[in-house]
Every structure is written in structure tokens, then in C-alpha cells.
Design an enzyme around this catalytic site. Structure first.
Site, PDB file in Angstrom:
ATOM      1  N   HIS A 272      44.806  31.643  36.241  1.00 43.89           N
ATOM      2  CA  HIS A 272      43.942  32.448  35.387  1.00 43.89           C
ATOM      3  C   HIS A 272      43.333  31.594  34.273  1.00 43.89           C
ATOM      4  O   HIS A 272      42.249  31.882  33.780  1.00 43.89           O
ATOM      5  CB  HIS A 272      44.730  33.596  34.746  1.00 43.89           C
ATOM      6  CG  HIS A 272      45.224  34.610  35.728  1.00 43.89           C
ATOM      7  ND1 HIS A 272      46.427  34.468  36.378  1.00 43.89           N
ATOM      8  CD2 HIS A 272      44.676  35.757  36.173  1.00 43.89           C
ATOM      9  CE1 HIS A 272      46.606  35.505  37.187  1.00 43.89           C
ATOM     10  NE2 HIS A 272      45.557  36.305  37.088  1.00 43.89           N
ATOM     11  N   ASP A 344      40.697  35.137  45.385  1.00 46.43           N
ATOM     12  CA  ASP A 344      41.165  35.569  44.074  1.00 46.43           C
ATOM     13  C   ASP A 344      39.939  35.684  43.166  1.00 46.43           C
ATOM     14  O   ASP A 344      38.832  35.276  43.527  1.00 46.43           O
ATOM     15  CB  ASP A 344      42.201  34.577  43.533  1.00 46.43           C
ATOM     16  CG  ASP A 344      43.231  35.237  42.619  1.00 46.43           C
ATOM     17  OD1 ASP A 344      42.948  36.335  42.093  1.00 46.43           O
ATOM     18  OD2 ASP A 344      44.313  34.658  42.428  1.00 46.43           O
TER      19      ASP A 344
END
Length: 447
Positions: A272, A344
Site C-alpha cells: 500500500h 490489486d
């Protein structure tokens, strides 16, 4: 000619098609090997509104359709293929994008534009989108209502794993422990019950997709992003419990997305925030990280999420999420996976800090991805959509390649008979009681 969903609102599984879909409580598939396309039955006029034909997915029973489309007035006998032939390029590209959006109670102009004008195939709700049960159901119903003019129902998705990754109203629904707690029980029965209860919970709120189970093996105790999200540190435990959870979800009617291929459990960086780099060979991955995913492929996983991790000894030029070697040659080739592949989130630091989004978008589709997750912001969705449109128009991607992904996507929606029908506000007292009883059993077995 453009077709609306209403033309395709039929259930078309005959005896042969039902047999092809046998396995996981009627929602599984056959082996990953290509097979002849089943013959479609005549349309039914009694199917629920908003459905699309329940033709088996190419990732489950057959290869994507040939590039040629039926001429005007003709049909191919494959209703998904015929449906795609009636869609515009804009509609097909839209099906390949799954978006996040802002807001809890209402849909702003940009969210409505993504659904109604850009025809996105799905949405994901994050914690900031979730309020109480009544508000969350109302929001999901608004999303579905906004989609009713589009050619296929929305994927309405959520990351609901349990533990710290929980996206349901915390004050009204009993929480689930992290996977590691369930892992300590070593019980496939309890893991399957977990999958069933998670699915029942999110289905009651109107969702139809869960980004779970986590199939990463927590082999690195210093991993900052997986940790107790994993069932454990061994491939046999993660495989056994992960497959049980996946079965519980699918039997309860929720699309399960296993993650994060080829394995996020040994990374030292949170993707992230930045790009993890893992210096492992294919042979090393095959002996550990691949094992749960290989079993998921054998058990006809609905969808696989690919991680933003660079494996320089395998592909020094691209992270897994847009690597042709890892997606095309390994996941689809070596492991034989033919179902839906999703990236993702493309707004994560692993991508945003290091790569040009337009290149990533084209390369991941070339590699074999079907759905591109643009989790934050209309600007990202717009950039992804425009990039795909231009890539087809200038020949960087063929429309045949787009059709292959859309075929897999629509087939998965049909497999679960998804609709945009509104759901009522659920009563959850019985569900909460069963979650509490399950938690007590987990706690007792985990000691």
C-alpha cells in the site's frame, strides 16, 4: 445493435450445463481443461430481472469464444458471446474496471458518471463508505439502481476477511477474529463455517463479492502487511483452511477472490505504501507460496487477485500485477488458471510511486488480467478507461483480447445469477447468535 440486460434476463442451465457446474454446492466448475461449449436452451421468460445468461465461465469449463462475431440476425449458440457482440466497446471496457468511490449515504456526480456513463463492471466499498446496517444497505441499493440501464449487473465487492480487515457495521454485527486465530484451531470445519458466515453477513448487506480468503503464507514474522491476516506459516495449513473458507463462501452464493498471488507472506514492505521486492526464484515460489494457489486453481477458484510485488529473479521489468511471465506464463500457463484475474488496487504506493499508470494498464491486460481495480478516485477510473479505449483504437490491444476478459467476467456474473435487485434491511440477531457460537468454538479449539 446494443442490447439491454432485459434481453438477457434468463436462466439457461440445462442438464449438461448443470453437470458442468457441479462441484462446490452447485457453484463450482469442472476441471480447468478446455471443453466444448454447452448448447444454450431457449430463453425463459420467468428469470429474475437483471440477470444474465447462466453460461459456464471459460475459466471453469471452456476457452474464451472465437474472435468472430455472428452477423446481424444470427446467433452463435453461446449466449454470453452473443451478448458481447451486442455491446459497445465502451461497455466492454467498463466491465473490466472495478472502482472505489467517496461517500456513505449518497452517490455524488462522479460516482454516478462512473456507473451510468462509463459502465464500470463493479464497485468496492471501503471502511469510509460503511455506516450502520440501514445506511449501508441503502447505499448498496443506490449503486445497483444506478446500474440498471447497463448490460450486466454490478459486482458489489468488499474486503471482509475478519480481524483488522473488516468492512461491516461494527456496532451491529458481531466481529470475526483474524485468520491466524482460526488457523490455530487447524480445523477445516471451522474455517468453512467462517466462510459461510462471512458470506451470509455481506450478502445480507447487498454485496456479492468478497476479496477473501487470504492465501498468503506468513513465513516472514516481520511482514508488515499480512501477519495475522494469514492462517499460518505453513503451506499445508493455509491450503487446508483457505480452501475450506473458499468453499463456505461459494456455497453461500458469494464470489470469492483469493489473494495475493503469487504470495505476499514473505515481503518486508507494505505494498500500500511502496513496492516490495522479493528475490525468490520460480522454483522457490513453487515449493511454498504457490501451493495454496495451485490448489485453489484445482478447485476452480472464481477469481485470483495478483499482488504488486517485484520478483527481479523472475521478471525484473514488471511487478507480478502486470508481469506477462507471472500472470500469463505462470498463473495461466503453468498452473492452468482460466478464470478471472484481478489486479490489486492500482492506486497503491507500489504502483503510484514507481510506474506510469497508462503503461501498467495496457501491460496487465496483455499479461492476462481481466479486471483492473481502481480503488480511489474518479480521476484514476477515467485514466484507466481512456487508456484502454485508446489502446484498442490504436492497435496496442485488440478488441478480441477485450472480449476474452469480458467473456470471463460476464460468465462469472452469470454463474452466481447476479442481479441489481434491491435487498431489504436485514434482521441480524440470529446471524449474530451464530457468529458468537462459532467464535466460542474457535476460541475453545484455539487454546
Amino acid at each position: 445493435m446494443r442490447h439491454s440486460k432485459n434481453r438477457f434476463k434468463m436462466i439457461l442451465l440445462g442438464t449438461a450445463a448443470i453437470a458442468a457446474l457441479s462441484g462446490c454446492g452447485g457453484t463450482g466448475g469442472s476441471s480447468g481443461s478446455p471443453a466444448a461449449s454447452p448448447t444454450a436452451q431457449a430463453p425463459s421468460s420467468t428469470a429474475p430481472s437483471g440477470t444474465i445468461p447462466a453460461t459456464p465461465s471459460p475459466g471453469l469449463t471452456e476457452s474464451p469464444p472465437p474472435a468472430s462475431s455472428p452477423t446481424s440476425g444470427e446467433t452463435s449458440g453461446d449466449l454470453i458471446r452473443d451478448k458481447i457482440a451486442g455491446m459497445t466497446l465502451e461497455e466492454k471496457v467498463g466491465q473490466m474496471i472495478l472502482v472505489g468511490f467517496e461517500g456513505k449515504q449518497s452517490l455524488d456526480a462522479e460516482t454516478l458518471r462512473m456507473i451510468q456513463q462509463d459502465h464500470v463492471g463493479g464497485v468496492i466499498l471501503y471502511a469510509p463508505n460503511v455506516s450502520d446496517i440501514k445506511g449501508t444497505v441503502a447505499l448498496v441499493n443506490k449503486l445497483k439502481k444506478a446500474n440498471t440501464a447497463n448490460p450486466a449487473p454490478l459486482f458489489v465487492s468488499v474486503d471482509q476477511e475478519g480481524g483488522k480487515v473488516s468492512r461491516t457495521p461494527k456496532d451491529e454485527l458481531v466481529s470475526f477474529p483474524p485468520n491466524a486465530t482460526v488457523g490455530r484451531t487447524k480445523s477445516a470445519k471451522l474455517a468453512e463455517e467462517m466462510g459461510s458466515l462471512l458470506a451470509e453477513e455481506i450478502k445480507a448487506l447487498g454485496f456479492n463479492v468478497d476479496f477473501a480468503p487470504v492465501l498468503d503464507i506468513n513465513s516472514n514474522p516481520n511482514n508488515p502487511v499480512i501477519g495475522n491476516r494469514s492462517f499460518g506459516a505453513t503451506d499445508d495449513l493455509v491450503t487446508k483452511l483457505g480452501m475450506a473458507e473458499m468453499k463456505g463462501m461459494r456455497d453461500a452464493g458469494i464470489v470469492s477472490v483469493v489473494k495475493h498471488f503469487p504470495g505476499h507472506g514473505d515481503t518486508g514492505v507494505d505494498s500500500h505504501l511502496d513496492l516490495p521486492v522479493l528475490k525468490k526464484t520460480t522454483e522457490q515460489l513453487r515449493k511454498l507460496e504457490w501451493i495454496p494457489f495451485e490448489e485453489a486453481v484445482k478447485q476452480k477458484a472464481d477469481a485470483v487477485m495478483v499482488a504488486h510485488i517485484l520478483f527481479p529473479l523472475i521478471d525484473p521489468n514488471a511487478p507480478a500485477s502486470f508481469s506477462k511471465i507471472i500472470i500469463g506464463d505462470q498463473l495461466r500457463g503453468t498452473l492452468g488458471y482460466q478464470g478471472v484475474v484481478i489486479t490489486d488496487d492500482l492506486t497503491m504506493g507500489a504502483i503510484a510511486k514507481h510506474y506510469d499508470l497508462a503503461k501498467v494498464v495496457v501491460d496487465t491486460v496483455r499479461a492476462g488480467s481481466d479486471i483492473l481495480l481502481a480503488g480511489h478516485g474518479y480521476d484514476t477510473e477515467k485514466a484507466v478507461r481512456q487508456t484502454l479505449m485508446k489502446a484498442v483504437q490504436n492497435g496496442d490491444l485488440t478488441e478480441k483480447r477485450i472480449d476474452e476478459s469480458v467473456y470471463r467476467i460476464l460468465s462469472l456474473k452469470a454463474k452466481y445469477d447476479l442481479t441489481d435487485k434491491a435487498v431489504p434491511v436485514p434482521k441480524v440477531s440470529d446471524l449474530n447468535d451464530r457468529i458468537r457460537a462459532w467464535r466460542e468454538a474457535v476460541n475453545a479449539a484455539a487454546k
